[in-house]
Motif scaffolding. Structure first.
Motif, mmCIF file in Angstrom:
data_model
loop_
_atom_site.group_PDB
_atom_site.id
_atom_site.type_symbol
_atom_site.label_atom_id
_atom_site.label_comp_id
_atom_site.label_asym_id
_atom_site.label_seq_id
_atom_site.Cartn_x
_atom_site.Cartn_y
_atom_site.Cartn_z
ATOM 1 N N ASP A 24 -13.085 -13.527 -12.313
ATOM 2 C CA ASP A 24 -12.197 -13.674 -13.466
ATOM 3 C C ASP A 24 -10.755 -13.892 -13.012
ATOM 4 O O ASP A 24 -10.212 -13.092 -12.239
ATOM 5 N N GLY A 25 -10.160 -14.999 -13.471
ATOM 6 C CA GLY A 25 -8.721 -15.180 -13.316
ATOM 7 C C GLY A 25 -8.260 -15.989 -12.122
ATOM 8 O O GLY A 25 -7.059 -16.041 -11.851
ATOM 9 N N TRP A 26 -9.162 -16.629 -11.406
ATOM 10 C CA TRP A 26 -8.728 -17.471 -10.276
ATOM 11 C C TRP A 26 -9.692 -18.638 -10.116
ATOM 12 O O TRP A 26 -10.640 -18.812 -10.887
ATOM 13 N N TRP A 56 -12.212 -19.345 -13.141
ATOM 14 C CA TRP A 56 -13.269 -18.375 -13.425
ATOM 15 C C TRP A 56 -12.827 -17.464 -14.560
ATOM 16 O O TRP A 56 -11.712 -16.944 -14.551
ATOM 17 N N SER A 57 -13.700 -17.265 -15.531
ATOM 18 C CA SER A 57 -13.374 -16.425 -16.687
ATOM 19 C C SER A 57 -14.552 -15.527 -17.040
ATOM 20 O O SER A 57 -15.687 -16.006 -17.171
ATOM 21 N N LEU A 60 -29.090 -14.712 -18.248
ATOM 22 C CA LEU A 60 -27.692 -14.774 -17.847
ATOM 23 C C LEU A 60 -27.196 -16.167 -18.188
ATOM 24 O O LEU A 60 -27.814 -17.163 -17.821
ATOM 25 N N GLN A 61 -26.075 -16.257 -18.887
ATOM 26 C CA GLN A 61 -25.513 -17.540 -19.290
ATOM 27 C C GLN A 61 -24.120 -17.707 -18.682
ATOM 28 O O GLN A 61 -23.240 -16.872 -18.885
ATOM 29 N N LEU A 62 -23.958 -18.797 -17.942
ATOM 30 C CA LEU A 62 -22.656 -19.187 -17.391
ATOM 31 C C LEU A 62 -22.252 -20.487 -18.063
ATOM 32 O O LEU A 62 -22.996 -21.474 -18.018
ATOM 33 N N THR A 63 -21.082 -20.493 -18.676
ATOM 34 C CA THR A 63 -20.672 -21.635 -19.492
ATOM 35 C C THR A 63 -19.428 -22.309 -18.933
ATOM 36 O O THR A 63 -18.511 -21.643 -18.440
ATOM 37 N N PHE A 64 -19.420 -23.632 -19.013
ATOM 38 C CA PHE A 64 -18.254 -24.450 -18.687
ATOM 39 C C PHE A 64 -17.713 -24.990 -20.003
ATOM 40 O O PHE A 64 -18.443 -25.608 -20.781
ATOM 41 N N GLU A 80 -18.932 -17.296 -13.144
ATOM 42 C CA GLU A 80 -19.543 -16.953 -11.857
ATOM 43 C C GLU A 80 -19.786 -15.453 -11.787
ATOM 44 O O GLU A 80 -18.972 -14.654 -12.260
ATOM 45 N N ILE A 81 -20.914 -15.058 -11.172
ATOM 46 C CA ILE A 81 -21.132 -13.662 -10.817
ATOM 47 C C ILE A 81 -21.570 -13.597 -9.358
ATOM 48 O O ILE A 81 -22.102 -14.565 -8.807
#
Length: 263
Positions: free
Chosen positions: A53-55, A65-66, A77-81, A95-96
């Motif tokens: 988060d934040g970079w 990354w948020s 798990l959902q990662l969204t652009f 990202e995780i």
């Protein structure tokens, strides 16, 4: 000798023996703290996963990354652009990564990639300078310019050049596929939907350092030859149904796991 002094001496002896045992282990084993697990993502366990988060990862990445682009919903798990301003970037992405490092064993994930040129849907392991280690990495990456293939690759001491494109069959963004690799000291095998697609036996091309497990979705305006010319139209999501790690000698973590069939 009083009971307190006796207890203190025994504790000191135990610590000394523990230190001697640890010192006798290979450095590789000392650094790996992750154990076998399976995660179906009914929720995000923040004690296990760190949410970026934040970079961003550098000038090549056009998104920040948020944590708001990362969620668990419907057992996925959902990662969204998506479009969204943050600092000097016009897009947000997810990202995780695991908090612990993992060593040799079987790594597996069931994934549906995102859709869009200039995007990268990745399942990989990584360790590097941020962790005061040399850069080692093992990758599955679906590149948005052609989701009918997945790229496998590995870095050893920051040296890559081991890329191979593997046909997925249907588009990786059209349905779920099973991605797996089996990492050993002298061998690295990549599997797609249970089929062996890459077998690396050259020790100079196999990472040695324990690594964290990552899932990420990101985009670029600069790496068009590799990922396609970026063209945003609407938010898109990478979905992960399951991830598992099985340490050597442990029982497989779910029915159908590659680890259940290994000799």
């Amino acid at each position: 000798m009083t009971a307190k002094i006796a207890h203190a001496r025994l504790l000191c002896q135990s610590l000394t023996i523990g230190a001697l045992i640890l010192g006798a282990l290979p450095a590789h084993a000392q650094q790996a703290t992750g154990k076998s697990f399976v995660d179906d993502f009914d929720k995000i366990d923040r004690s296990f996963w760190y949410v970026s988060d934040g970079w961003n990862n550098g000038a090549h990445q056009n998104c920040t990354w948020s944590k708001n682009q990362v969620k668990a919903e419907g057992g996925m798990l959902q990662l969204t652009f998506a479009e969204g301003r943050s600092k000097d970037r016009n897009y947000l992405c997810g990202e995780i990564q695991t908090k612990k490092r993992f060593s040799y064993g079987t790594y597996e994930a069931r994934i549906k990639s995102a859709t869009g040129k200039g995007l990268n849907s990745a399942f990989f392991t990584y360790i590097g300078p941020a962790d005061k280690q040399q850069h080692d990495e093992i990758d599955f990456e679906v590149l948005g310019k052609d989701t009918s293939t997945v790229q496998v690759n590995q870095y050893i001491k920051a040296k890559g050049g081991n890329e191979k494109l593997v046909p997925v069959g249907q588009g990786a963004d059209q349905g779920f596929n099973d991605y797996a690799f089996v990492w050993e000291a002298g061998r690295l095998r990549y599997y797609l939907n249970g089929k062996l697609v890459q077998d690396v036996t050259d020790p100079s091309k196999i990472p040695q350092n324990p690594q964290k497990i990552f899932f990420s979705l990101w985009g670029t305006d600069k790496l068009s030859d590799w990922m396609g010319k970026f063209a945003y139209t609407q938010p898109t999501t990478m979905e992960i149904d399951r991830v598992a790690y099985t340490a050597p000698g442990d029982k497989c973590q779910f029915q159908g796991s590659i680890a259940c069939t290994l000799n």
